[in-house]
Design a protein around this motif. Structure first.
Motif, short mmCIF file in Angstrom:
data_model
loop_
_atom_site.label_atom_id
_atom_site.label_comp_id
_atom_site.label_asym_id
_atom_site.label_seq_id
_atom_site.Cartn_x
_atom_site.Cartn_y
_atom_site.Cartn_z
N ILE A 1 0.85 -1.19 0.00
CA ILE A 1 0.00 0.00 0.00
C ILE A 1 0.89 1.24 0.00
N ASP A 2 0.60 2.16 -0.90
CA ASP A 2 1.35 3.42 -0.99
C ASP A 2 0.81 4.38 0.06
N PHE A 3 1.67 4.79 0.97
CA PHE A 3 1.21 5.65 2.07
C PHE A 3 0.61 6.95 1.56
N ASP A 4 1.28 7.59 0.62
CA ASP A 4 0.80 8.89 0.14
C ASP A 4 -0.58 8.78 -0.50
N LYS A 5 -0.81 7.69 -1.23
CA LYS A 5 -2.13 7.49 -1.83
C LYS A 5 -3.17 7.16 -0.76
N ALA A 6 -2.78 6.29 0.18
CA ALA A 6 -3.72 5.88 1.23
C ALA A 6 -4.05 7.05 2.16
N TYR A 7 -3.06 7.87 2.44
CA TYR A 7 -3.26 9.02 3.33
C TYR A 7 -4.37 9.93 2.82
N ALA A 8 -4.48 10.04 1.51
CA ALA A 8 -5.43 10.98 0.92
C ALA A 8 -6.87 10.51 1.03
N ILE A 9 -7.11 9.20 1.03
CA ILE A 9 -8.51 8.74 0.97
C ILE A 9 -8.90 7.69 2.02
N LEU A 10 -7.95 6.88 2.48
CA LEU A 10 -8.31 5.79 3.39
C LEU A 10 -8.87 6.27 4.73
N ALA B 1 -10.42 9.07 5.48
CA ALA B 1 -11.75 9.67 5.27
C ALA B 1 -12.79 8.58 5.01
N PHE B 2 -12.42 7.56 4.25
CA PHE B 2 -13.33 6.45 3.96
C PHE B 2 -13.71 5.74 5.25
N CYS B 3 -12.72 5.48 6.11
CA CYS B 3 -12.98 4.79 7.37
C CYS B 3 -13.86 5.63 8.30
N ILE B 4 -13.56 6.92 8.38
CA ILE B 4 -14.33 7.81 9.26
C ILE B 4 -15.78 7.87 8.82
N GLU B 5 -16.00 7.99 7.51
CA GLU B 5 -17.37 8.07 7.01
C GLU B 5 -18.11 6.75 7.20
N SER B 6 -17.37 5.65 7.29
CA SER B 6 -18.01 4.35 7.49
C SER B 6 -18.58 4.21 8.89
N ARG C 1 -10.37 -3.68 7.05
CA ARG C 1 -10.17 -4.65 5.97
C ARG C 1 -11.06 -4.33 4.77
N THR C 2 -12.31 -4.01 5.04
CA THR C 2 -13.24 -3.68 3.96
C THR C 2 -12.78 -2.43 3.20
N ALA C 3 -12.36 -1.41 3.95
CA ALA C 3 -11.92 -0.16 3.32
C ALA C 3 -10.71 -0.38 2.43
N VAL C 4 -9.71 -1.10 2.93
CA VAL C 4 -8.50 -1.34 2.15
C VAL C 4 -8.81 -2.18 0.92
N ASP C 5 -9.63 -3.21 1.09
CA ASP C 5 -9.98 -4.06 -0.05
C ASP C 5 -10.73 -3.28 -1.13
N GLN C 6 -11.62 -2.40 -0.70
CA GLN C 6 -12.40 -1.62 -1.66
C GLN C 6 -11.55 -0.58 -2.39
N LEU C 7 -10.54 -0.07 -1.71
CA LEU C 7 -9.72 1.01 -2.28
C LEU C 7 -8.37 0.53 -2.79
N ARG C 8 -8.12 -0.75 -2.73
CA ARG C 8 -6.78 -1.27 -3.02
C ARG C 8 -6.26 -0.83 -4.39
N ASP C 9 -7.09 -0.85 -5.40
CA ASP C 9 -6.64 -0.46 -6.74
C ASP C 9 -6.18 1.00 -6.79
N ARG C 10 -6.72 1.82 -5.90
CA ARG C 10 -6.40 3.25 -5.91
C ARG C 10 -5.25 3.60 -4.98
N ILE C 11 -4.95 2.73 -4.01
CA ILE C 11 -3.92 3.07 -3.03
C ILE C 11 -2.72 2.11 -3.07
N SER C 12 -2.72 1.23 -4.04
CA SER C 12 -1.62 0.26 -4.14
C SER C 12 -0.36 0.91 -4.70
#
Length: 224
Positions: A142-151, A153-158, A206-217
């Motif tokens: 997982i790329d930290f810079d990519k994950a930092y931008a969206i992961l 926020a995704f978790c918080i909104e969940s 786990r759900t958040a990372v799996d759903q966003l994996r293509d965008r944060i890998s």
């Protein structure tokens, strides 16, 4: 009938202590509270609360602080006064002393705090390996810079019930990771995972990372 009522009084008083102990554990370990409740230290803490409530009932009856007339009003008064009173006394401090940068309560609260801290250490030791393996596996590549931008926020909104204070505290911790220049992206991604895990739990993370994996890998989709 009186014996049955006394037995029921003990059971209900203990239930109040159990409920308070369980609620504290659920609030203290928000990531996976029900897993923690299955550990011996957490169960011991809950049991201590129940025993404290029963002991309070024994004192109430022994010193006849509340008349035991056998009617429902007297019964409920004894139960709630003992259960809730024990919880209040157990968490009270005769005085507060400042030691260094920490306020230390002198009294029953100090014993409870020491017990909770021992539970913290025991639970942390028991879950550290499991949590580390989970995060390292989940956040691998997982790329930290990519994950930092969206992961985050995704978790918080969940989590609809996450308080504003908890969100702000989480954001501050994540910003500190962003500003950290001493670790590479792999380590920072793992630390990001641990930070989020403490708040949202395994299932949501786990759900958040799996759903966003293509965008944060680290790798583009379809490439190794």
């Amino acid at each position: 009938m009186e014996f049955a009522m006394d037995g029921l009084a003990c059971a209900l008083t203990a239930a109040i202590g159990l409920a308070v102990g369980v609620s504290e554990i659920l609030n203290r370990y928000q990531d996976e509270p029900f897993k923690v409740l299955k550990t011996f230290p957490a169960l011991a803490y809950v049991l201590v609360n129940a025993l404290a409530a029963i002991l309070a009932l024994v004192f109430v009856d022994a010193f006849q602080w509340i008349d035991n007339t056998g009617d429902i009003r007297s019964f409920l008064t004894r139960v709630f006064a003992s259960g809730l009173g024990a919880m209040a006394i157990f968490r009270s401090a005769l005085l507060t002393v400042r030691i260094g940068q920490r306020d230390v309560g002198i009294g029953m609260q100090a014993l409870l705090t020491m017990f909770l801290e021992s539970v913290d250490r025991a639970v942390d030791r028991g879950r550290a390996v499991e949590r580390a393996k989970f995060v390292l596996m989940l956040m691998k590549d997982i790329d930290f810079d990519k994950a930092y931008a969206i992961l985050p926020a995704f978790c918080i909104e969940s989590l609809q019930g996450l308080s504003a204070e908890a969100q702000q505290e989480l954001i501050i911790k994540i910003k500190a990771l962003k500003e950290d220049t001493g670790n590479n992206t792999e380590i920072k991604s793992a630390l990001l995972g641990l930070t989020l895990l403490n708040v949202v739990g395994e299932a949501v993370l786990r759900t958040a990372v799996d759903q966003l994996r293509d965008r944060i890998s680290l790798h583009e989709p379809g490439k190794a």
